[in-house]
Motif scaffolding. Structure first.
Motif, mmCIF file in Angstrom:
data_model
loop_
_atom_site.group_PDB
_atom_site.id
_atom_site.type_symbol
_atom_site.label_atom_id
_atom_site.label_comp_id
_atom_site.label_asym_id
_atom_site.label_seq_id
_atom_site.Cartn_x
_atom_site.Cartn_y
_atom_site.Cartn_z
ATOM 1 N N HIS A 85 1.059 -1.190 -0.015
ATOM 2 C CA HIS A 85 -0.070 0.033 -0.122
ATOM 3 C C HIS A 85 0.837 1.316 -0.085
ATOM 4 C CE1 HIS A 85 -4.296 1.519 0.429
ATOM 5 N NE2 HIS A 85 -3.694 2.487 1.101
ATOM 6 N N ASN A 86 0.979 1.875 -1.169
ATOM 7 C CA ASN A 86 1.707 3.112 -1.336
ATOM 8 C C ASN A 86 3.119 2.497 -1.650
ATOM 9 O OD1 ASN A 86 3.039 5.503 -1.764
ATOM 10 N ND2 ASN A 86 3.005 6.348 0.283
ATOM 11 N N ALA A 87 3.330 1.513 -2.747
ATOM 12 C CA ALA A 87 4.440 0.774 -2.672
ATOM 13 C C ALA A 87 6.018 1.672 -2.865
ATOM 14 C CB ALA A 87 4.222 0.036 -3.884
ATOM 15 N N PRO A 88 5.882 2.823 -3.688
ATOM 16 C CA PRO A 88 6.977 3.542 -4.028
ATOM 17 C C PRO A 88 7.801 3.899 -2.714
ATOM 18 C CG PRO A 88 5.289 4.641 -5.158
ATOM 19 C CD PRO A 88 4.497 3.301 -4.373
ATOM 20 N N PRO B 120 7.725 -7.646 -10.572
ATOM 21 C CA PRO B 120 6.551 -6.920 -10.922
ATOM 22 C C PRO B 120 5.904 -6.217 -9.747
ATOM 23 C CG PRO B 120 6.540 -8.907 -12.084
ATOM 24 C CD PRO B 120 7.553 -9.034 -10.932
ATOM 25 N N ILE B 121 5.204 -5.035 -9.882
ATOM 26 C CA ILE B 121 4.826 -4.435 -8.533
ATOM 27 C C ILE B 121 3.342 -4.144 -8.691
ATOM 28 C CG2 ILE B 121 5.107 -2.611 -6.815
ATOM 29 C CD1 ILE B 121 8.043 -2.593 -7.333
ATOM 30 N N LEU B 122 2.535 -4.477 -7.870
ATOM 31 C CA LEU B 122 1.124 -3.622 -7.797
ATOM 32 C C LEU B 122 0.873 -2.876 -6.488
ATOM 33 C CD1 LEU B 122 -1.131 -6.656 -8.702
ATOM 34 C CD2 LEU B 122 -0.722 -4.341 -10.185
ATOM 35 N N ASP B 123 0.075 -1.932 -6.679
ATOM 36 C CA ASP B 123 -0.014 -0.810 -5.240
ATOM 37 C C ASP B 123 -1.457 -1.263 -5.187
ATOM 38 O OD1 ASP B 123 -0.372 1.442 -3.557
ATOM 39 O OD2 ASP B 123 1.688 1.827 -4.422
ATOM 40 N N THR B 124 -1.698 -1.259 -3.995
ATOM 41 C CA THR B 124 -3.257 -1.291 -3.544
ATOM 42 C C THR B 124 -4.170 0.109 -3.593
ATOM 43 O OG1 THR B 124 -2.598 -1.538 -1.372
ATOM 44 C CG2 THR B 124 -3.384 -3.660 -2.218
ATOM 45 N N VAL B 125 -3.078 1.133 -3.284
ATOM 46 C CA VAL B 125 -3.798 2.244 -3.496
ATOM 47 C C VAL B 125 -4.467 2.488 -5.018
ATOM 48 C CG1 VAL B 125 -3.171 4.868 -3.520
ATOM 49 C CG2 VAL B 125 -2.104 3.544 -1.734
ATOM 50 N N THR C 17 -11.663 7.444 -7.936
ATOM 51 C CA THR C 17 -10.500 8.398 -7.366
ATOM 52 C C THR C 17 -11.147 9.282 -6.402
ATOM 53 O OG1 THR C 17 -10.915 10.116 -9.231
ATOM 54 C CG2 THR C 17 -9.166 8.723 -9.589
ATOM 55 N N GLY C 18 -12.502 9.387 -6.314
ATOM 56 C CA GLY C 18 -12.963 10.415 -5.162
ATOM 57 C C GLY C 18 -13.273 9.643 -4.044
ATOM 58 N N GLU C 19 -12.785 8.400 -3.603
ATOM 59 C CA GLU C 19 -12.860 7.897 -2.298
ATOM 60 C C GLU C 19 -11.743 7.985 -1.607
ATOM 61 O OE1 GLU C 19 -15.491 6.492 -1.218
ATOM 62 O OE2 GLU C 19 -17.071 6.158 -2.926
ATOM 63 N N ASP C 20 -11.698 7.585 -0.534
ATOM 64 C CA ASP C 20 -10.713 7.593 0.646
ATOM 65 C C ASP C 20 -9.846 6.275 0.268
ATOM 66 O OD1 ASP C 20 -8.774 7.650 2.717
ATOM 67 O OD2 ASP C 20 -9.912 7.279 4.104
ATOM 68 N N HIS C 21 -8.464 6.537 -0.220
ATOM 69 C CA HIS C 21 -7.540 5.291 -0.603
ATOM 70 C C HIS C 21 -6.584 4.982 0.258
ATOM 71 C CE1 HIS C 21 -9.704 5.363 -4.511
ATOM 72 N NE2 HIS C 21 -9.376 6.313 -4.673
ATOM 73 N N SER C 22 -6.652 5.301 1.696
ATOM 74 C CA SER C 22 -5.921 5.026 2.799
ATOM 75 C C SER C 22 -6.018 3.694 3.177
ATOM 76 C CB SER C 22 -6.108 6.089 4.014
ATOM 77 O OG SER C 22 -7.224 5.551 4.453
ATOM 78 N N LEU C 23 -5.072 3.160 3.863
ATOM 79 C CA LEU C 23 -5.298 1.613 4.255
ATOM 80 C C LEU C 23 -6.583 1.471 4.883
ATOM 81 C CD1 LEU C 23 -4.330 -1.226 4.028
ATOM 82 C CD2 LEU C 23 -2.730 -0.854 5.931
ATOM 83 N N ASP C 24 -6.701 2.337 5.917
ATOM 84 C CA ASP C 24 -8.053 2.318 6.827
ATOM 85 C C ASP C 24 -9.167 2.542 5.953
ATOM 86 O OD1 ASP C 24 -6.611 1.806 9.475
ATOM 87 O OD2 ASP C 24 -5.972 4.057 9.190
ATOM 88 N N GLY C 25 -9.177 3.470 5.027
ATOM 89 C CA GLY C 25 -10.490 3.661 4.125
ATOM 90 C C GLY C 25 -10.803 2.480 3.302
ATOM 91 N N LEU C 26 -9.657 1.664 2.532
ATOM 92 C CA LEU C 26 -9.849 0.607 1.710
ATOM 93 C C LEU C 26 -10.335 -0.292 2.597
ATOM 94 C CD1 LEU C 26 -9.632 -0.868 -1.012
ATOM 95 C CD2 LEU C 26 -7.363 -1.160 -0.127
ATOM 96 N N CYS C 27 -9.861 -0.717 3.868
ATOM 97 C CA CYS C 27 -10.150 -1.933 4.670
ATOM 98 C C CYS C 27 -11.586 -1.688 5.120
ATOM 99 C CB CYS C 27 -9.247 -2.091 5.738
ATOM 100 S SG CYS C 27 -7.590 -2.761 5.475
ATOM 101 N N LYS D 159 1.728 10.255 -6.328
ATOM 102 C CA LYS D 159 2.677 11.510 -6.518
ATOM 103 C C LYS D 159 1.975 12.418 -5.478
ATOM 104 C CE LYS D 159 3.803 11.466 -11.204
ATOM 105 N NZ LYS D 159 3.965 11.773 -12.586
ATOM 106 N N ASP D 160 0.740 12.417 -5.196
ATOM 107 C CA ASP D 160 0.165 13.164 -4.286
ATOM 108 C C ASP D 160 0.469 12.599 -2.818
ATOM 109 O OD1 ASP D 160 -0.786 14.873 -6.216
ATOM 110 O OD2 ASP D 160 -2.845 13.855 -6.077
ATOM 111 N N LEU D 161 0.361 11.374 -2.764
ATOM 112 C CA LEU D 161 0.717 10.817 -1.301
ATOM 113 C C LEU D 161 2.076 10.996 -0.927
ATOM 114 C CD1 LEU D 161 -1.207 7.423 -1.655
ATOM 115 C CD2 LEU D 161 -1.526 9.335 0.007
ATOM 116 N N ASN D 162 3.151 10.975 -1.995
ATOM 117 C CA ASN D 162 4.597 11.152 -1.452
ATOM 118 C C ASN D 162 5.075 12.679 -2.010
ATOM 119 O OD1 ASN D 162 5.128 8.110 -0.820
ATOM 120 N ND2 ASN D 162 4.207 7.853 -2.948
#
Length: 470
Positions: free
Chosen positions: A364-367, A387-392, A401-411, A467-470
């Motif tokens: 989650h936020n792999a970079p 190979p890499i996947l990001d759960t964000v 894109t309008g939802e909360d994509h934090s780990l807590d929000g996703l869970c 990019k916005d997260l980091n």
């Protein structure tokens, strides 16, 4: 009051309002254009009226678009993702009835249908739970019987992938590198030695002995290779008298027999999601600067065939070689005393590199996490070509894109619970991310993104989020 009217009547009122507004805009524009003709030429007055009408109609169009986007498009997208998540991820994703208040009876009807599906699903789940309980009891009985057999057991698919191993075999494999379901057996035993023994198996000889070397160190193993008469693949037996086996080792079974029919020689882009092995990981660090801070903990779990492989986890404390700031310890709970005897970052990262071999890495936020791994990989000569996947990004693909994509929000959306005592621990967050991944995979497939390449193509559309997260 407006919400008490029928949906069809509300739509009629909307279009009537648009028509009336357009007539008024054109009428006022012509009036002001006529007034202008008294000061200038008639042509100038008509041009002024046309320009004024254009801006007025544009304003009406923008207003209608905003109303539709906020009260129709967004609620429909929200309900569609919630419905899809309920069906394919087997979770009670919430319907926001207030958000869909202008869509008439659509949201309550969908909630009623979903409730009925949940009731049917609960009945089916009860039957599955009973059958699972029976199979679990049989598995426990099988494991008990295996304790009486003084050999370590590894079952290998025709593609030379590990599809079962027991606790004693895990001890043997662990002397070479971390035991992993679906890993190539040649990661542990020299391919030439093992292949030479396998070539001796035929119709006349169903079992042979072979002396093979480990792929690391100077380890040598005496193996018995046995063809499976009722299944494809072969069995590797290691005698309990071998000094490499702990005689009192636990005998849990780690297996997935679906691996016996899996194709492996395909480009990763064309491999179906359900056939991919994932390693989901998280790190805890001394701070938030990957170029300056250090790792203090790595946690990882493996996901094979869309499910978490119990028993294949990595929970490694790491000595950062510097004091851990009290503010960081307050977040993840890792203190200087806990890491005093832990391996350094290069050794721990190398261990994780082995654990993630031949798998797609997920975080989650792999970079952020990969920046630490790549820095230490360069220092120790490790190439991170996974190979890499990001759960964000997967969250954005499924929910928009309008939802909360934090780990807590996703869970929260997926019904994944993170115990308070495990939140912000490497293994706890890795486990939660893995559970979220297992729920997202069937939803992605239902959206038509069935292969790894298709999913990656979709995630690239949302790269700005990272990019916005980091």
């Amino acid at each position: 009051m407006f919400t008490s009217l029928s949906l069809r009547f509300r739509i009629f009122l909307l279009f009537a309002g648009v028509t009336a507004g357009s007539i008024l805009v054109v009428g006022f524009s012509l009036y002001f254009g006529f007034l202008r003709t008294t000061e200038t030429s008639p042509a100038s007055g008509f041009v002024f009226a046309a320009i004024l009408s254009g801006f007025g109609l544009l304003a009406i169009s923008a207003g209608v678009w905003l109303l539709f986007d906020e009260n129709v498009a967004k609620p429909i997208e929200h309900m569609a993702s919630a419905m899809r998540t309920r069906i394919h991820a087997n979770t009670d994703a919430p319907f926001d009835l207030d958000q869909a208040r202008y869509l008439g009876d659509l949201a309550p009807a969908l909630r009623a249908v979903s409730g009925r599906l949940s009731e049917v699903s609960e009945d089916a789940d009860q039957l599955v739970a009973e059958e699972t309980s029976r199979l679990t009891a049989e598995r426990a009985h099988l494991a008990l019987l295996l304790t009486e057999i003084p050999v370590a057991i590894v079952l290998v698919s025709p593609a030379n992938r590990i599809m079962l191993y027991d606790g004693q075999a895990a001890d043997v494999l662990g002397q070479v590198q971390v035991p992993r379901l679906s890993a190539s057996i040649f990661d542990y035993f020299e391919e030439a030695d093992l292949t030479s023994g396998l070539e001796q198996l035929d119709e006349a000889r169903q079992e042979v002995e072979a002396s093979v070397r480990g792929t690391r160190g100077n380890l040598k193993f005496r193996l018995r290779l046995k063809k499976l008469s009722a299944a494809t693949g072969y069995m590797i037996l290691i005698d309990g008298t071998d000094a490499s086996i702990a005689p009192d080792a636990a005998r849990p079974l780690i297996y997935d027999f679906d691996l016996s029919a899996r194709e492996t020689e395909r480009e990763i882009e064309n491999i179906p999601l359900k056939d991919i092995s994932f390693v989901v990981f998280d790190t805890e660090t001394t701070g938030l600067m990957p170029n300056k801070d250090e790792i203090v903990q790595i946690g990882a779990v493996r996901v094979v065939n869309g499910r978490i492989v119990e028993g294949e986890t990595l929970d490694q404390l790491v000595n950062p070689g510097r004091p851990i700031p009290p503010a960081s310890t307050k977040v993840h709970g890792v203190s200087d005393d806990m890491v005093a005897d832990a391996p350094g970052a290069e050794q721990a990262v190398s261990l994780f590199h082995d654990f993630a071999r031949d798998a797609v890495i997920v975080a989650h936020n792999a970079p952020f996490d990969m920046a630490f791994l790549r820095r230490h990989g360069r220092l120790s000569g490790l190439a991170w070509e996974h190979p890499i996947l990001d759960t964000v990004l997967l969250s954005a693909v499924v929910f928009g894109t309008g939802e909360d994509h934090s780990l807590d929000g996703l869970c929260d959306r997926l019904g994944v619970e993170i115990p308070d005592n495990l939140r912000h621990t490497a293994l706890g967050d890795a486990r939660a991310t893995a559970e979220a991944l297992c729920k997202l995979l069937p939803v992605l497939i239902s959206l038509g993104f069935e292969t790894f390449g298709q999913v990656v193509q979709q995630t690239r559309r949302h790269g700005r989020l990272l990019k916005d997260l980091n």
